[in-house]
Scaffold this active site. Structure first.
Site, PDB file in Angstrom:
ATOM      1  N   GLY A  37       0.799  -1.226   0.000  1.00  0.00           N
ATOM      2  CA  GLY A  37       0.000   0.000   0.000  1.00  0.00           C
ATOM      3  C   GLY A  37       0.823   1.264   0.000  1.00  0.00           C
ATOM      4  O   GLY A  37       0.305   2.357  -0.161  1.00  0.00           O
ATOM      5  N   HIS A  38       2.137   1.124   0.139  1.00  0.00           N
ATOM      6  CA  HIS A  38       2.993   2.315   0.287  1.00  0.00           C
ATOM      7  C   HIS A  38       4.196   2.192  -0.628  1.00  0.00           C
ATOM      8  O   HIS A  38       5.315   1.976  -0.146  1.00  0.00           O
ATOM      9  CB  HIS A  38       3.436   2.434   1.750  1.00  0.00           C
ATOM     10  CG  HIS A  38       3.873   3.811   2.132  1.00  0.00           C
ATOM     11  ND1 HIS A  38       5.161   4.243   1.985  1.00  0.00           N
ATOM     12  CD2 HIS A  38       3.178   4.846   2.642  1.00  0.00           C
ATOM     13  CE1 HIS A  38       5.257   5.491   2.420  1.00  0.00           C
ATOM     14  NE2 HIS A  38       4.064   5.872   2.820  1.00  0.00           N
ATOM     15  N   PHE A  39       4.165   2.304  -1.853  1.00  0.00           N
ATOM     16  CA  PHE A  39       3.056   2.545  -2.737  1.00  0.00           C
ATOM     17  C   PHE A  39       3.096   1.504  -3.850  1.00  0.00           C
ATOM     18  O   PHE A  39       4.202   1.102  -4.242  1.00  0.00           O
ATOM     19  CB  PHE A  39       3.161   3.949  -3.364  1.00  0.00           C
ATOM     20  CG  PHE A  39       3.092   5.056  -2.332  1.00  0.00           C
ATOM     21  CD1 PHE A  39       1.870   5.503  -1.841  1.00  0.00           C
ATOM     22  CD2 PHE A  39       4.251   5.647  -1.865  1.00  0.00           C
ATOM     23  CE1 PHE A  39       1.821   6.547  -0.918  1.00  0.00           C
ATOM     24  CE2 PHE A  39       4.194   6.683  -0.924  1.00  0.00           C
ATOM     25  CZ  PHE A  39       2.981   7.132  -0.454  1.00  0.00           C
TER      26      PHE A  39
END
Length: 156
Positions: A37-39
Site C-alpha cells: 500500500g505504500h506505494f
C-alpha cells in the site's frame, strides 16, 4: 528488520556510554505487506517507520545508560524531517545521541543514513519508568541478545 513486529533494528554496531552515542544497522526487507500500500509500483519505507527506527535506536542508548533499570517510552517527536526515500533492500545506518537527561525524561537527536547520505532526522523525547512487568523486561532482554547488545556496558 521485522516490520510487522516493530523490530526495526537488526544489530548494534557501536555503543559509547561515555559519549552517549549509538550506531545501529537495519536492512529494509525486500518484501513486506507494508509496501503493497505504500506505494503500489513504487515501494518506499513509510516516514513514520523511519521515525520509529530512530526512536528504537535512541531507546537502546537510553536503556544502556539506565542499565536496563528503566524502560524508555516515546513521548514526543520534534523537528522530524524526511530528506529522501528509503527503498526495500536498502541498509540503514541509524545514529543517536543524548541531548538531555533528567526528571524522568530524556531527549535524543537521531539520524537515518543510507550509504552515508542523510535520509531522515529528528529530535525525540522519551519518558522513562521502571519496567512495568517482568514480561516486558524478559522481552527486552531477548531482543537485546538478538541485536547484539553489548552486555559488558551493564557491568561498568
Amino acid at each position: 528488520m521485522q516490520i510487522e513486529y516493530f523490530l526495526l533494528i537488526d544489530r548494534i554496531l557501536d555503543l559509547r556510554l561515555d559519549e552517549k552515542t549509538i550506531t545501529v544497522e537495519a536492512k529494509v526487507p525486500t518484501e513486506s505487506t507494508i509496501f503493497e500500500g505504500h506505494f503500489p509500483g513504487y515501494p518506499i519505507m513509510p516516514g513514520v517507520l523511519l521515525i520509529e527506527s530512530m526512536a528504537q535506536t535512541s531507546g537502546w542508548l537510553l536503556l544502556a545508560l539506565m542499565k536496563f533499570e528503566r524502560m524508555p517510552f516515546l513521548a514526543a517527536v520534534k523537528e522530524a524531517k524526511m530528506r529522501g526515500f528509503v527503498s526495500p533492500g536498502e541498509v540503514l545506518t541509524v545514529e543517536a545521541n543524548v541531548l538531555h537527561e533528567g526528571s524522568g525524561y530524556a531527549m535524543t537527536e537521531a539520524r537515518v543514513k543510507v550509504g552515508g547520505k542523510l535520509r531522515s532526522n529528528a529530535t525525540i523525547t522519551f519518558s522513562h519508568v521502571p519496567f512495568p512487568n517482568p514480561e516486558l523486561r524478559g522481552h527486552m532482554d531477548a531482543v537485546a541478545e538478538r541485536v547484539g547488545f553489548p552486555q559488558q556496558v551493564l557491568q561498568r
